[in-house]
Structures are given as C-alpha cells and as structure tokens.
Design a protein around this motif. Structure first.
Motif, PDB file in Angstrom:
ATOM      1  N   GLY A 171      10.385 -17.631 -34.195  1.00  0.00           N
ATOM      2  CA  GLY A 171      11.204 -18.591 -34.940  1.00  0.00           C
ATOM      3  C   GLY A 171      10.452 -19.187 -36.106  1.00  0.00           C
ATOM      4  N   LYS A 172       9.168 -19.466 -35.898  1.00  0.00           N
ATOM      5  CA  LYS A 172       8.355 -20.017 -36.979  1.00  0.00           C
ATOM      6  C   LYS A 172       8.156 -18.993 -38.085  1.00  0.00           C
ATOM      7  CE  LYS A 172       4.200 -22.747 -37.816  1.00  0.00           C
ATOM      8  NZ  LYS A 172       2.999 -23.377 -37.197  1.00  0.00           N
ATOM      9  N   GLN A 173       8.071 -17.710 -37.693  1.00  0.00           N
ATOM     10  CA  GLN A 173       7.897 -16.670 -38.696  1.00  0.00           C
ATOM     11  C   GLN A 173       9.169 -16.471 -39.523  1.00  0.00           C
ATOM     12  OE1 GLN A 173       5.350 -13.258 -37.544  1.00  0.00           O
ATOM     13  NE2 GLN A 173       5.352 -14.112 -35.476  1.00  0.00           N
ATOM     14  N   ILE A 174      10.322 -16.577 -38.887  1.00  0.00           N
ATOM     15  CA  ILE A 174      11.573 -16.482 -39.633  1.00  0.00           C
ATOM     16  C   ILE A 174      11.734 -17.667 -40.573  1.00  0.00           C
ATOM     17  CG2 ILE A 174      14.098 -16.414 -39.441  1.00  0.00           C
ATOM     18  CD1 ILE A 174      13.744 -15.098 -36.696  1.00  0.00           C
ATOM     19  N   SER A 175      11.255 -18.823 -40.144  1.00  0.00           N
ATOM     20  CA  SER A 175      11.441 -20.034 -40.963  1.00  0.00           C
ATOM     21  C   SER A 175      10.536 -20.062 -42.189  1.00  0.00           C
ATOM     22  CB  SER A 175      11.186 -21.293 -40.117  1.00  0.00           C
ATOM     23  OG  SER A 175       9.809 -21.436 -39.805  1.00  0.00           O
ATOM     24  N   GLY A 176       9.472 -19.225 -42.193  1.00  0.00           N
ATOM     25  CA  GLY A 176       8.546 -19.239 -43.321  1.00  0.00           C
ATOM     26  C   GLY A 176       9.219 -19.046 -44.662  1.00  0.00           C
ATOM     27  N   PRO A 177       9.992 -17.951 -44.860  1.00  0.00           N
ATOM     28  CA  PRO A 177      10.676 -17.758 -46.141  1.00  0.00           C
ATOM     29  C   PRO A 177      11.683 -18.860 -46.457  1.00  0.00           C
ATOM     30  CG  PRO A 177      10.657 -15.714 -44.867  1.00  0.00           C
ATOM     31  CD  PRO A 177      10.192 -16.802 -43.954  1.00  0.00           C
ATOM     32  N   LEU A 178      12.292 -19.424 -45.422  1.00  0.00           N
ATOM     33  CA  LEU A 178      13.286 -20.478 -45.633  1.00  0.00           C
ATOM     34  C   LEU A 178      12.640 -21.711 -46.248  1.00  0.00           C
ATOM     35  CD1 LEU A 178      15.136 -20.178 -42.202  1.00  0.00           C
ATOM     36  CD2 LEU A 178      16.033 -19.479 -44.429  1.00  0.00           C
ATOM     37  N   ARG A 179      11.478 -22.063 -45.768  1.00  0.00           N
ATOM     38  CA  ARG A 179      10.805 -23.268 -46.272  1.00  0.00           C
ATOM     39  C   ARG A 179      10.096 -22.994 -47.604  1.00  0.00           C
ATOM     40  NH1 ARG A 179       7.984 -27.089 -42.167  1.00  0.00           N
ATOM     41  NH2 ARG A 179       8.816 -28.497 -43.734  1.00  0.00           N
ATOM     42  N   LEU A 180       9.518 -21.780 -47.715  1.00  0.00           N
ATOM     43  CA  LEU A 180       8.767 -21.455 -48.932  1.00  0.00           C
ATOM     44  C   LEU A 180       9.680 -21.213 -50.119  1.00  0.00           C
ATOM     45  CD1 LEU A 180       6.086 -20.725 -50.328  1.00  0.00           C
ATOM     46  CD2 LEU A 180       6.407 -18.375 -49.515  1.00  0.00           C
ATOM     47  N   HIS A 181      10.722 -20.398 -49.925  1.00  0.00           N
ATOM     48  CA  HIS A 181      11.536 -19.956 -51.060  1.00  0.00           C
ATOM     49  C   HIS A 181      12.841 -20.733 -51.221  1.00  0.00           C
ATOM     50  CE1 HIS A 181       8.777 -16.719 -51.762  1.00  0.00           C
ATOM     51  NE2 HIS A 181       8.969 -16.210 -50.560  1.00  0.00           N
ATOM     52  N   ARG A 182      13.357 -21.293 -50.144  1.00  0.00           N
ATOM     53  CA  ARG A 182      14.618 -22.026 -50.248  1.00  0.00           C
ATOM     54  C   ARG A 182      14.433 -23.530 -50.139  1.00  0.00           C
ATOM     55  NH1 ARG A 182      18.792 -19.085 -46.292  1.00  0.00           N
ATOM     56  NH2 ARG A 182      19.991 -20.934 -46.849  1.00  0.00           N
ATOM     57  N   GLN A 241      16.398 -28.409 -41.210  1.00  0.00           N
ATOM     58  CA  GLN A 241      17.333 -27.452 -41.813  1.00  0.00           C
ATOM     59  C   GLN A 241      16.911 -26.019 -41.505  1.00  0.00           C
ATOM     60  OE1 GLN A 241      16.859 -28.869 -45.840  1.00  0.00           O
ATOM     61  NE2 GLN A 241      18.902 -29.794 -45.876  1.00  0.00           N
ATOM     62  N   ALA A 242      15.595 -25.766 -41.591  1.00  0.00           N
ATOM     63  CA  ALA A 242      15.082 -24.423 -41.332  1.00  0.00           C
ATOM     64  C   ALA A 242      15.338 -24.007 -39.886  1.00  0.00           C
ATOM     65  CB  ALA A 242      13.591 -24.351 -41.643  1.00  0.00           C
ATOM     66  N   LEU A 243      15.163 -24.931 -38.949  1.00  0.00           N
ATOM     67  CA  LEU A 243      15.391 -24.609 -37.540  1.00  0.00           C
ATOM     68  C   LEU A 243      16.842 -24.207 -37.305  1.00  0.00           C
ATOM     69  CD1 LEU A 243      14.502 -24.424 -34.624  1.00  0.00           C
ATOM     70  CD2 LEU A 243      14.948 -26.896 -34.385  1.00  0.00           C
ATOM     71  N   ALA A 244      17.767 -24.958 -37.892  1.00  0.00           N
ATOM     72  CA  ALA A 244      19.182 -24.633 -37.747  1.00  0.00           C
ATOM     73  C   ALA A 244      19.488 -23.269 -38.364  1.00  0.00           C
ATOM     74  CB  ALA A 244      20.040 -25.717 -38.400  1.00  0.00           C
ATOM     75  N   GLU A 245      18.881 -22.977 -39.509  1.00  0.00           N
ATOM     76  CA  GLU A 245      19.114 -21.692 -40.171  1.00  0.00           C
ATOM     77  C   GLU A 245      18.479 -20.547 -39.380  1.00  0.00           C
ATOM     78  OE1 GLU A 245      20.590 -19.285 -43.436  1.00  0.00           O
ATOM     79  OE2 GLU A 245      21.091 -21.211 -42.529  1.00  0.00           O
ATOM     80  N   VAL A 246      17.319 -20.791 -38.759  1.00  0.00           N
ATOM     81  CA  VAL A 246      16.671 -19.776 -37.932  1.00  0.00           C
ATOM     82  C   VAL A 246      17.577 -19.370 -36.774  1.00  0.00           C
ATOM     83  CG1 VAL A 246      14.810 -19.414 -36.250  1.00  0.00           C
ATOM     84  CG2 VAL A 246      14.277 -20.320 -38.505  1.00  0.00           C
TER      85      VAL A 246
END
Length: 265
Positions: A104-115, A121-126
């Motif tokens: 889950g943390k690995q999926i959230s990386g691009p969400l926090r870095l690029h979006r 918010q990232a957790l919900a999107e993950v």
C-alpha cells in the motif's frame, strides 16, 4: 495528436549495435505492440524511452514526448517524468517492488509525489486502486509485503503503481509472461480497461503474437535491433510480408493449438 516520437534511435555497447535506426510514433490514447524474439531489442527500446539504459550505452537519435526531447536529459529531469507522464509495468513485479515495504505504501508513492495527495487522500486512493485492479480484500492486502502475495497479485500491485499517477504513456514489458493462462487473461483485460478508462497510450512489449492480439491495434515487428515490419494488427495477422513475422505467426498458431486441449479439460 502525437504523444511519443522516436527517430533514428541507435544504441551501441562498444562495437555492438543493439538498436539500429528505430523509428515510430505513438498517438495519445493509442495502443501499439512491439513484438520480437528474445534479443530483438524490444525491451531495450522501452528502457531507452524511460532513460534507464546502462551508463555504458552509446545512444543517438531522438525520443520526444509531447514534442520535448528526452535524450540527453539528466536523471533528475527524467525522474520527474518517470511514474508521472510515463510509467512501466515490468515482467517480474518483484523487480519493481521493495520487499521491505508494504504494498500500500508503494502504491501511494506516485500519488503523493506526482499528484500531491495528502496521506489520508492517498490511503483512500490506494484502496480504490487496489479494488480497481482486482485485489481481493483490498484493505487487508495493501498492508501485506510483496512476498505474501501471489505472482498475479504482485503484478496487479505493479499495475496499480504504474497507473496511480494517470500517466499519458504506459509501457508494459512482457507483463503476463510469468503468469498462468487464466491470470494472464485477467491481467490483459485489466490493462485494456485501465488504459481505456484513463485515455492512456499503451506500448505493449511481448514475444507472443497471440497475447499481443488481445490488447493492441497496431504492431511493430522487431528483429536484431531493427523494425522489420509494421502495420495494423489485422494486416499483420492476415498478410505478413516479412519471413520473420510469418514465423512468429506460425509459432502463435502452434501455441494456440497446444493450449486448446488443455482448456477443454
């Protein structure tokens, strides 16, 4: 509108030329397949687009994304593009996953870095992405480590990571080769659904023409570092002009014949 344009891409290692004058363009939202046997240069082409060739590679030509030249840019400049405008799904997802980090943390990386999403918010999107890529019990699995997942589940995590930032171009390098036939079909269907939903262009790399026929509309056939033939999927399947392509087609038909009795069991 042209998204990616490659012109006279040539790559050498010492005296050996591994890519020789590669030329093609990819429109926004288009699906293009690169097919060829091992050593044909198809995976090297994908790595060149990402700027991930070894340091000793001698590269010339042009790779333009949105009209902007990528060759010659620093790794720092390219890192802003990787995972953002361009993302990649690898053949073996373990090579792209950190074994010491929960998925889950690995999926959230691009969400926090690029979006620029917050942690909440990232957790919900993950969770949403995990469900979208078909991970069962998504809220539980995103807390798992890569070794606790099956090969198919790890590949779904890799796809979730790749599409998290909604890239304009998705590179898929043999993403189903290590999976059984049933999971392979599920992953191909998933990729098709995601690129259609997001309007993402897809460059699909494989040695298997039967697999390629399920996801792309246009095909480039590569051999010995060159583009040997290109055309619509329909033309390539019905009237291949190069002997190399005809051989690939015969191999695909033979493989399909071998799989048919297994599917009937």
């Amino acid at each position: 509108m042209t998204l990616l344009e490659i012109d006279d891409l040539t790559v050498r290692f010492g005296d050996v030329t591994v890519l020789d004058g590669i030329r093609f363009a990819l429109d926004a939202g288009e699906r293009l397949g690169l097919i060829g046997a091992s050593g044909s240069g198809k995976s090297l082409t994908a790595l060149a687009i990402l700027g991930l060739l070894p340091e000793e590679a001698q590269v010339r030509g042009s790779i333009r994304l949105d009209g902007v030249e990528l060759l010659g840019r620093s790794d720092r400049e390219l890192s802003r593009i990787r995972g953002n405008r361009i993302a990649m799904v690898f053949q073996e997802p373990l090579s792209a996953l950190n074994p010491l980090m929960r998925v889950g943390k690995q999926i959230s990386g691009p969400l926090r870095l690029h979006r620029g999403l917050s942690r909440k918010q990232a957790l919900a999107e993950v969770i949403s992405l995990a469900e979208k890529v078909g991970l069962p019990d998504a809220e539980h699995l995103v807390r798992a480590y890569p070794h606790q997942l099956s090969g198919g589940q790890r590949q779904r995590v890799g796809i979730a990571m790749a599409v998290a930032s909604r890239p304009a171009l998705l590179l898929a390098d043999e993403p189903t080769t290590a999976l059984d036939v049933t999971v392979q079909a599920e992953i191909l269907s998933l990729l098709e659904d995601l690129v259609t939903e997001q309007g993402t262009a897809l460059l699909f790399v494989t040695h298997d023409l039967a697999v390629l026929a399920q996801v792309v509309r246009r095909v480039l056939v590569m051999g010995e570092g060159r583009v040997l033939e290109s055309g619509s999927l329909e033309d390539i399947l019905s009237a291949p002009t190069h002997p190399y392509t005809r051989n690939l087609l015969e191999l695909a038909r033979a493989a399909s014949f071998r799989r048919a009795p297994e599917a009937a069991r």
